[in-house]
Design an enzyme around this catalytic site. Structure first.
Site, PDB file in Angstrom:
ATOM      1  N   CYS A  62       0.812  -1.221   0.000  1.00 31.68           N
ATOM      2  CA  CYS A  62       0.000   0.000   0.000  1.00 31.68           C
ATOM      3  C   CYS A  62       0.845   1.271   0.000  1.00 31.68           C
ATOM      4  CB  CYS A  62      -0.927   0.007   1.204  1.00 31.68           C
ATOM      5  SG  CYS A  62      -2.091  -1.357   1.195  1.00 31.68           S
ATOM      6  N   HIS A 102      -3.312   7.238   3.537  1.00 36.25           N
ATOM      7  CA  HIS A 102      -3.720   5.948   2.993  1.00 36.25           C
ATOM      8  C   HIS A 102      -5.139   5.649   3.461  1.00 36.25           C
ATOM      9  CE1 HIS A 102      -3.789   2.008   1.483  1.00 36.25           C
ATOM     10  NE2 HIS A 102      -3.608   1.385   2.627  1.00 36.25           N
ATOM     11  N   ASN A 136     -10.057  -0.037   0.791  1.00 26.53           N
ATOM     12  CA  ASN A 136      -8.597   0.098   0.670  1.00 26.53           C
ATOM     13  C   ASN A 136      -8.168  -0.464  -0.685  1.00 26.53           C
ATOM     14  OD1 ASN A 136      -5.818  -0.188   0.817  1.00 26.53           O
ATOM     15  ND2 ASN A 136      -5.807  -1.069   2.873  1.00 26.53           N
TER      16      ASN A 136
HETATM   17  N1  COA Z   1     -17.691  -8.787  10.526  1.00 25.12           N
HETATM   18  C1  COA Z   1     -18.058  -9.094  11.772  1.00 25.12           C
HETATM   19  N2  COA Z   1     -17.180  -9.411  12.734  1.00 25.12           N
HETATM   20  C2  COA Z   1     -15.879  -9.417  12.397  1.00 25.12           C
HETATM   21  C3  COA Z   1     -15.435  -9.112  11.108  1.00 25.12           C
HETATM   22  C4  COA Z   1     -16.407  -8.781  10.146  1.00 25.12           C
HETATM   23  N3  COA Z   1     -16.081  -8.457   8.881  1.00 25.12           N
HETATM   24  N4  COA Z   1     -14.086  -9.176  11.077  1.00 25.12           N
HETATM   25  C5  COA Z   1     -13.695  -9.521  12.314  1.00 25.12           C
HETATM   26  N5  COA Z   1     -14.775  -9.670  13.108  1.00 25.12           N
HETATM   27  C6  COA Z   1     -14.820 -10.031  14.521  1.00 25.12           C
HETATM   28  C7  COA Z   1     -13.590 -10.746  14.968  1.00 25.12           C
HETATM   29  O1  COA Z   1     -13.659 -12.114  14.659  1.00 25.12           O
HETATM   30  C8  COA Z   1     -13.596 -10.478  16.454  1.00 25.12           C
HETATM   31  O2  COA Z   1     -14.477 -11.395  17.050  1.00 25.12           O
HETATM   32  P1  COA Z   1     -14.096 -12.071  18.472  1.00 25.12           P
HETATM   33  O3  COA Z   1     -13.956 -10.897  19.413  1.00 25.12           O
HETATM   34  O4  COA Z   1     -15.244 -12.946  18.703  1.00 25.12           O
HETATM   35  O5  COA Z   1     -12.820 -12.773  18.221  1.00 25.12           O
HETATM   36  C9  COA Z   1     -14.253  -9.099  16.571  1.00 25.12           C
HETATM   37  O6  COA Z   1     -14.882  -8.854  15.306  1.00 25.12           O
HETATM   38  C10 COA Z   1     -13.264  -7.989  16.851  1.00 25.12           C
HETATM   39  O7  COA Z   1     -12.153  -8.184  16.048  1.00 25.12           O
HETATM   40  P2  COA Z   1     -10.928  -7.198  16.095  1.00 25.12           P
HETATM   41  O8  COA Z   1      -9.888  -7.725  15.193  1.00 25.12           O
HETATM   42  O9  COA Z   1     -10.567  -6.866  17.474  1.00 25.12           O
HETATM   43  O10 COA Z   1     -11.618  -5.893  15.487  1.00 25.12           O
HETATM   44  P3  COA Z   1     -10.953  -4.508  15.249  1.00 25.12           P
HETATM   45  O11 COA Z   1     -11.728  -3.474  15.941  1.00 25.12           O
HETATM   46  O12 COA Z   1      -9.464  -4.522  15.443  1.00 25.12           O
HETATM   47  O13 COA Z   1     -11.208  -4.306  13.690  1.00 25.12           O
HETATM   48  C11 COA Z   1     -10.015  -4.477  11.620  1.00 25.12           C
HETATM   49  C12 COA Z   1     -10.681  -5.228  12.780  1.00 25.12           C
HETATM   50  C13 COA Z   1      -9.433  -5.484  10.665  1.00 25.12           C
HETATM   51  C14 COA Z   1     -11.098  -3.653  10.921  1.00 25.12           C
HETATM   52  C15 COA Z   1      -8.928  -3.522  12.178  1.00 25.12           C
HETATM   53  O14 COA Z   1      -8.083  -4.227  13.047  1.00 25.12           O
HETATM   54  C16 COA Z   1      -8.093  -2.915  11.084  1.00 25.12           C
HETATM   55  O15 COA Z   1      -8.573  -2.095  10.315  1.00 25.12           O
HETATM   56  N6  COA Z   1      -6.783  -3.249  11.035  1.00 25.12           N
HETATM   57  C17 COA Z   1      -5.901  -2.723  10.033  1.00 25.12           C
HETATM   58  C18 COA Z   1      -6.126  -3.439   8.725  1.00 25.12           C
HETATM   59  C19 COA Z   1      -5.477  -2.737   7.572  1.00 25.12           C
HETATM   60  O16 COA Z   1      -5.555  -1.557   7.446  1.00 25.12           O
HETATM   61  N7  COA Z   1      -4.861  -3.520   6.679  1.00 25.12           N
HETATM   62  C20 COA Z   1      -4.256  -3.031   5.496  1.00 25.12           C
HETATM   63  C21 COA Z   1      -3.059  -2.193   5.797  1.00 25.12           C
HETATM   64  S1  COA Z   1      -2.395  -1.499   4.356  1.00 25.12           S
END
Ligand code: COA
Length: 335
Positions: free
Chosen positions: A121, A262, A292
């Site tokens: 990215c 980004h 993204n």
């Molecule tokens: N729908 C519903 N629930 C979901 C889900 C979805 N699409 N994706 C994950 N969950 C669940 C998880 O399984 C977890 O459940 P659990 O508590 O029972 O285990 C719960 O939601 C919370 O997950 P968590 O990972 O703590 O959520 P979060 O608030 O960190 O959000 C992301 C998850 C991926 C949105 C966030 O971490 C993020 O944006 N990270 C950066 C990703 C990124 O930018 N990547 C590219 C970089 S270039």
């Protein structure tokens, strides 16, 4: 682990920008029917509502070519005059030739040296800095930099942790020597941390884990991500990269009229805004519409910011990006 740049001989301008988004729209409601998720969860945790998905017949270079032609027209530059074409992508058409070579063929740029940059990215700003150095040193006059990715081809569409976040697209910019009344790239900064390779990657399909039936069965050709860890590093590195580029330009956050980060997650952007003590209305956000789009994201955002009048001649803008590698980069431009 990071590069410093400055003191280059010749100032460089962004002469024009362009973008291309595929037609097909995939909404949160569509995803609700594919995996165990909800519009409410995706909106709350990411800010994303929709994303674009390339057609099966569209390869990354097809997206890149559309953005390139848009940028060349915006810049008033002919493809035949390009000395350099750089495509930032992690989804090349094939292992080789470089996707940039396919772009060269399609747009007719026989003079250009063409290669790809792999910085996930963060790739568009890596490519822009390379082009800037070619031009600043006098090695090139006109360069085309494209961020293009068809992430839909490397997403596991049964993994709700990743499939809701990404989309396809391409963005481009034409660079050339600055003049008195043109824009000017004032600073650039970049860095990498290869120790964190495992929190965001596509493990299979290269020389380490070739595409055997077994590896394909284990979906090793799709993106793996430790979301929470990526989130934490994204905030940290984008914060410090933003400060570094602003510093190198001899400015303060107050001098920046438009922050173009980004487009990964609205919460990441809001946290950065808060830590920089900058109000969200100075941040350009379009992830609601496109998710993204990897290397394309900041380039598409730059194009939309300048064409919508959000960025005006003389404004200072900051671009800051983050990606797998880990990689990060930032740049301040006087528009
Ligand atoms: N729908 C519903 N629930 C979901 C889900 C979805 N699409 N994706 C994950 N969950 C669940 C998880 O399984 C977890 O459940 P659990 O508590 O029972 O285990 C719960 O939601 C919370 O997950 P968590 O990972 O703590 O959520 P979060 O608030 O960190 O959000 C992301 C998850 C991926 C949105 C966030 O971490 C993020 O944006 N990270 C950066 C990703 C990124 O930018 N990547 C590219 C970089 S270039």
């Amino acid at each position: 682990m990071s590069t410093k740049s400055g003191g280059l001989i010749r100032p460089v301008a962004i002469a024009g920008t362009g973008k291309y988004l595929p037609e097909k729209v995939l909404t949160n409601e569509d995803l609700q029917r594919m995996v165990d998720t909800s519009d409410e969860w995706i909106t709350e945790r990411t800010g994303i509502k929709r994303r674009r998905i390339a057609a099966e017949h569209e390869a990354t270079s097809d997206l890149a070519v559309r953005a390139a032609l848009d940028a060349l027209e915006n810049a008033g530059v002919a493809a035949a005059d390009l000395d350099l074409i750089i495509v930032a992508t992690v989804t090349p058409d094939m292992a080789f030739p470089a996707t940039a070579c396919f772009v060269q063929k399609a747009i007719g740029a026989p003079k250009a040296t063409c290669f790809d940059v792999s910085a996930a990215c963060a790739g568009f700003l890596y490519g822009m800095e390379l082009a800037r150095q070619f031009i600043a040193s006098g090695a090139a006059q006109k360069a085309l930099v494209i961020g293009a990715d068809k992430l839909s081809g490397i997403i596991d569409w049964t993994d709700r942790n990743t499939c809701v976040l990404f989309g396809d697209g391409a963005g481009a910019a034409v660079l050339q020597p600055a003049t008195e009344d043109s824009s000017e790239i004032l600073s650039a900064y970049s860095g990498s941390n290869g120790n964190l390779d495992e929190i965001l990657n596509v493990p299979g399909g290269g020389s380490r884990l070739p595409l055997t039936a077994e590896n394909l069965g284990a979906k090793l050709n799709t993106m793996k991500m430790a979301g929470r860890e990526v989130y934490r590093h994204a905030v940290q590195t984008m914060m410090s990269a933003a400060r570094e580029a602003i510093d190198r330009a001899g400015l303060t956050p107050d001098d920046i009229s438009c922050f173009i980060p980004h487009q990964a997650n609205l919460r990441i952007i809001e946290t950065i805004a808060q830590k920089l003590q900058v109000s969200m209305d100075r941040f350009f956000v379009n992830l609601t519409e496109y998710g993204n789009t990897s290397a394309a994201a900041v380039a598409i955002a730059l194009d939309e910011a300048q064409r919508s009048g959000r960025v005006k001649r003389g404004d200072h803008i900051l671009m800051v990006v983050f990606g797998g590698g880990l990689t990060w980069a930032s740049s301040v431009v006087r528009w």
